[in-house]
Each structure stands twice: as C-alpha cells, then as structure tokens.
Design a protein around this motif. Sequence first.
Motif, mmCIF file in Angstrom:
data_model
loop_
_atom_site.group_PDB
_atom_site.id
_atom_site.type_symbol
_atom_site.label_atom_id
_atom_site.label_comp_id
_atom_site.label_asym_id
_atom_site.label_seq_id
_atom_site.Cartn_x
_atom_site.Cartn_y
_atom_site.Cartn_z
ATOM 1 N N ALA A 1 81.041 -31.053 12.693
ATOM 2 C CA ALA A 1 80.879 -29.392 12.155
ATOM 3 C C ALA A 1 80.788 -29.451 10.553
ATOM 4 N N TYR A 2 81.297 -30.555 9.718
ATOM 5 C CA TYR A 2 81.247 -30.862 8.296
ATOM 6 C C TYR A 2 79.690 -30.821 8.187
ATOM 7 N N ARG A 3 79.019 -31.701 8.985
ATOM 8 C CA ARG A 3 77.746 -32.188 8.826
ATOM 9 C C ARG A 3 76.889 -30.716 8.828
ATOM 10 N N LYS A 4 76.961 -30.043 9.793
ATOM 11 C CA LYS A 4 76.131 -28.607 10.127
ATOM 12 C C LYS A 4 76.674 -27.525 8.676
ATOM 13 N N ASN A 5 77.775 -27.735 8.527
ATOM 14 C CA ASN A 5 78.244 -26.702 7.198
ATOM 15 C C ASN A 5 77.513 -27.051 6.005
ATOM 16 N N LYS A 6 77.333 -28.456 5.848
ATOM 17 C CA LYS A 6 76.687 -28.913 4.665
ATOM 18 C C LYS A 6 75.145 -29.089 4.497
ATOM 19 N N MET A 7 74.351 -29.085 5.566
ATOM 20 C CA MET A 7 73.088 -29.024 5.965
ATOM 21 C C MET A 7 72.489 -27.809 5.857
ATOM 22 N N LEU B 1 82.091 -38.909 3.715
ATOM 23 C CA LEU B 1 81.389 -37.578 3.178
ATOM 24 C C LEU B 1 79.966 -37.811 3.033
ATOM 25 N N LEU B 2 79.733 -39.011 2.251
ATOM 26 C CA LEU B 2 78.368 -39.300 1.695
ATOM 27 C C LEU B 2 77.396 -39.489 2.867
ATOM 28 N N ALA B 3 77.990 -40.446 3.811
ATOM 29 C CA ALA B 3 77.311 -40.878 4.928
ATOM 30 C C ALA B 3 76.702 -39.733 5.905
ATOM 31 N N LEU B 4 77.609 -38.884 5.942
ATOM 32 C CA LEU B 4 77.286 -37.574 6.943
ATOM 33 C C LEU B 4 76.201 -36.843 6.177
ATOM 34 N N GLN B 5 75.714 -36.964 4.980
ATOM 35 C CA GLN B 5 74.595 -36.398 4.495
ATOM 36 C C GLN B 5 73.259 -36.861 5.132
ATOM 37 N N PHE B 6 73.247 -37.921 5.678
ATOM 38 C CA PHE B 6 72.026 -38.538 6.414
ATOM 39 C C PHE B 6 72.025 -38.103 8.004
ATOM 40 N N PRO B 7 71.168 -37.170 8.148
ATOM 41 C CA PRO B 7 71.218 -36.620 9.814
ATOM 42 C C PRO B 7 70.809 -37.522 10.712
ATOM 43 N N ASP B 8 69.855 -38.553 10.229
ATOM 44 C CA ASP B 8 69.560 -39.465 11.394
ATOM 45 C C ASP B 8 70.677 -40.479 11.800
#
Length: 71
Positions: A65-71, A26-33
């Motif tokens: 989908a999680y990444r898109k939701n959180k960004m 969950l933390l690593a997915l916060q890095f879009p690159d």
Amino acid sequence: MSELFHRHTGRSIKAYMVEYRLQRSLLALQFPDYSIKRVALECGFSDALYFSRAFKQRFGMSPEAYRKNKM
C-alpha cells in the motif's frame, strides 16, 4: 553495552535496529521491480511476513500500500 545504549537512546538495540531497517525499507520500496520479499531481505529481515507486520505496525499500512501510495 545494552544498558548504556538504552540510557542514551531511550530504546533497546533491537528496537533501534528494527526502526533503522524499516526506515531503509522506505527507500527500497521506491524500486517497483523489487518484490516485497527482496526489500525485506535487503533491509535485514529474514522473514517477509514479519517485515510486513512490522512495517504496517510502524507506518499504518502494508509495504504494498505504501508503494502504491508513493508511485
């Protein structure tokens, strides 16, 4: 050791480790690159497809989908 662990946590070592790795992701997915494959590898999953399936089963959505939701 496995039996003792299960008695104290209520789950197997493997289930505990998968949950730990998913929480880390969950933390690593916060890095879009970071690609999904990179997130999977950095969180201890050797197979990105297995990671994506486990993630979706646990959180109800794909890592993307999680990444898109959180960004």
